[in-house]
Design an enzyme around this catalytic site. Structure first.
Site, PDB file in Angstrom:
ATOM      1  N   CYS A   1      54.038 106.714  62.383  1.00 28.24           N
ATOM      2  CA  CYS A   1      53.965 108.129  62.746  1.00 28.24           C
ATOM      3  C   CYS A   1      53.826 108.226  64.258  1.00 28.24           C
ATOM      4  CB  CYS A   1      52.752 108.780  62.107  1.00 28.24           C
ATOM      5  SG  CYS A   1      52.756 108.742  60.312  1.00 28.24           S
TER       6      CYS A   1
ATOM      7  N   GLY B   1      58.720 109.906  63.506  1.00 27.42           N
ATOM      8  CA  GLY B   1      58.471 110.567  62.225  1.00 27.42           C
ATOM      9  C   GLY B   1      59.194 111.882  62.146  1.00 27.42           C
TER      10      GLY B   1
ATOM     11  N   CYS C   1      56.371  90.194  58.750  1.00 22.96           N
ATOM     12  CA  CYS C   1      57.660  90.543  58.125  1.00 22.96           C
ATOM     13  C   CYS C   1      58.667  89.403  58.276  1.00 22.96           C
ATOM     14  CB  CYS C   1      58.209  91.870  58.667  1.00 22.96           C
ATOM     15  SG  CYS C   1      58.394  91.932  60.450  1.00 22.96           S
TER      16      CYS C   1
ATOM     17  N   TYR D   1      62.463  97.578  67.198  1.00 18.69           N
ATOM     18  CA  TYR D   1      63.162  98.734  66.662  1.00 18.69           C
ATOM     19  C   TYR D   1      62.464 100.062  66.883  1.00 18.69           C
ATOM     20  CZ  TYR D   1      64.730 102.098  63.151  1.00 18.69           C
ATOM     21  OH  TYR D   1      65.168 103.230  62.533  1.00 18.69           O
TER      22      TYR D   1
ATOM     23  N   ASN E   1      48.190 107.091  62.830  1.00 17.70           N
ATOM     24  CA  ASN E   1      49.401 106.275  62.773  1.00 17.70           C
ATOM     25  C   ASN E   1      48.994 104.885  62.295  1.00 17.70           C
ATOM     26  OD1 ASN E   1      51.467 104.660  65.317  1.00 17.70           O
ATOM     27  ND2 ASN E   1      51.819 104.890  63.139  1.00 17.70           N
ATOM     28  N   GLY E   2      49.572 104.454  61.180  1.00 18.40           N
ATOM     29  CA  GLY E   2      49.245 103.125  60.669  1.00 18.40           C
ATOM     30  C   GLY E   2      49.015 103.166  59.180  1.00 18.40           C
TER      31      GLY E   2
END
Ligand code: AMP
Length: 476
Positions: free
Chosen positions: A16, A42, A455, A261, A117-118
């Site tokens: 966010c 967002g 990831c 990204y 945010n998170g």
């Protein structure tokens, strides 16, 4: 912010955008513009809570910032010299008005608003405990848990209650809190998500990324430190506390995907310019996986910078071979695979004159499911390219994120299920090369702080406590 207590399909992580200001006569307008600059973080909902030092005012809605605040009169009603705002990341199945932020509550010590945010990884456990003690939750998000913890705290002042509350949560959280008196910013001790401090005249600002400051002519002051809680007042200098103790920067786990990204290239986060790091990723990719190609093209806009780096390092000219329709949202976050497939085709078109009879190197920032790459290869072949070489400016994504980036389950992550050669075959490219993790982590411009690279298959830096998250992980 994560949606909890819904069907498994609905449990997703999301990033966010958050913005806050204290001490500026046009606080709501500044926040509106700040959210505009952070729109890429967002697109599902937007909201602002302001205060004039006495009362608090709120306005929130589903949609883009410009749509939610399309009526000027709305901003005029958000009175005061301090405000916080929030942009919520689009997700699958959780587009609910009740989950729009900032959350504003009244409790025994007054009023407080929060933007998050998170992703808090023990939110469900904490919520279960509090519900058993009689708490009634108004939303299905992890963020609301923090407000309940603040209300539960028996500390004397609101900053102490905030500090006490956040020391009980685990995971990824950059958060802003607004009361009639203070703007408080917090960054989790692992430093997963960016949060930056700015100043203009006597006003202080906090934002997810510095691009929000550039729009407003706010001077960038610094990035918040891991585990820092900063209290901004109207008249005094900021005060910083470290509820988890001071952390070594290199022991953190900043989300490397912010550089790859998520953040805007014109932003400065975690101590470096995103553009600089991203360009070096492209250059390193060209060194690791050279391509016998006539032209280099990007997948606009997210890989433009990395593609330029690839072109500069390889000496292969950079061309604009794909055109992006900017009026379509991010394809990745569309709810079903079918819509996602149409979405990618709607989003990009090829420039035949550039691609025909050319050996093309396409640089993209990442492959998640492989849908985009497969469609792009087809599009570029249809435009007459003689060879297609895909170069990815990040390592293969093999595991889901539990700290705020919206990635699908392992079974949908193409690199978790196929070898590089199988992926190349699936997307129909002539060659495929990914940036190595070692190459990524050794980039000169990448700040020497610790990173979360879960990831890409590294261990998860914070244990996942919630059953819902564990289920998603497949080790329920
Ligand atoms: P896919 O078609 O699933 O392979 O999507 C890959 C594309 O989605 C990449 O080109 C990225 O630009 C973009 N992308 C990667 N991660 C995310 C994310 N978490 N949210 C939205 N878009 C993403």
């Amino acid at each position: 912010m994560m949606n909890i207590f819904c069907s498994m399909e609905d449990i997703v992580q999301h990033n966010c955008g958050i913005f806050g200001v204290i001490g500026n006569a046009d606080a709501a307008k500044r926040t509106y513009l700040g959210l505009y600059a952070l729109q890429h973080r967002g697109q599902e909902s937007a909201g602002i809570v302001s205060t004039d030092g006495k009362n608090m005012y709120e306005y929130k809605g589903l949609g883009l910032v410009g749509d939610v605040f399309s009526d000027d009169k709305v901003l005029l009603k958000l009175l005061g010299d301090s405000a916080i705002g929030h942009n919520r990341y689009s997700t699958t199945g959780s587009t609910l008005f009740m989950n729009t932020q900032p959350f504003l509550i009244k409790f025994h010590a007054g009023q407080i608003a929060a933007s998050h945010n998170g992703n808090i990884v023990n939110a469900q456990i904490l919520r279960n405990e509090m519900e058993q003690n009689g708490s009634i939750f108004r939303t299905t998000t992890d963020s609301e848990v923090v407000l309940h913890l603040i209300a539960y705290s028996r500390r004397k002042t609101i900053p102490e209650m905030v500090s006490n509350a956040i020391s009980k949560v685990k995971g990824a959280f950059s958060m802003l809190f607004l009361t009639s008196e203070y703007l408080i910013g917090v960054k989790d001790p692992n430093s997963f998500r960016p949060l930056v401090l700015g100043k203009k005249n006597n006003a202080w600002f906090l934002a997810s990324e510095s691009c929000a400051f550039d729009l407003l002519g706010v001077d960038f002051v610094r990035c918040l430190a891991p585990g820092e809680l900063i209290i901004l007042h109207r008249d005094n200098e900021p005060e910083s506390f470290f509820p988890w103790g001071k952390r070594d920067k290199d022991k953190g786990s900043a989300c490397i995907f912010e550089f790859i990204y998520f953040s805007r290239p014109d932003s400065y986060i975690f101590g470096e310019s995103v553009e600089k790091v991203r360009r070096e990723m492209g250059a390193q990719l060209a060194r690791e996986h050279p391509a016998d190609a006539d032209i280099v093209i990007a997948v606009p806009d997210s890989s433009n910078t990395a593609a330029l780096g690839f072109s500069q390092e390889s000496g292969i000219p950079f061309e604009l071979g794909l055109i992006r329709n900017h009026y379509i949202g991010r394809t990745f976050i569309q709810p079903t695979q079918h819509i996602r497939e149409i979405g990618a085709k709607l989003k990009y078109s090829s420039v035949r004159g550039i691609l025909k009879n050319k050996r093309v190197a396409i640089v993209d920032d990442s492959i998640v499911r492989g849908t985009t790459s497969k469609q792009l290869v087809q599009l570029i072949r249809d435009a007459g390219a003689s060879e297609i070489h895909i170069r990815i400016a990040s390592p293969p994504i093999v595991a889901p994120c539990y700290y705020g980036i919206d990635t699908p389950d392992k079974d949908q992550l193409i690199a978790a299920n196929m070898s590089v050669e199988q992926i190349r075959d699936f997307i129909g490219a002539d060659s495929l090369g990914y940036l190595s993790l070692d190459g990524l982590l050794s980039l000169k411009s990448l700040p020497k702080i610790g990173y979360c690279t879960a990831c890409f298959g590294s261990p998860y830096p914070v244990k996942i406590d919630d059953k819902a998250n564990k289920d998603k992980m497949g080790n329920g």
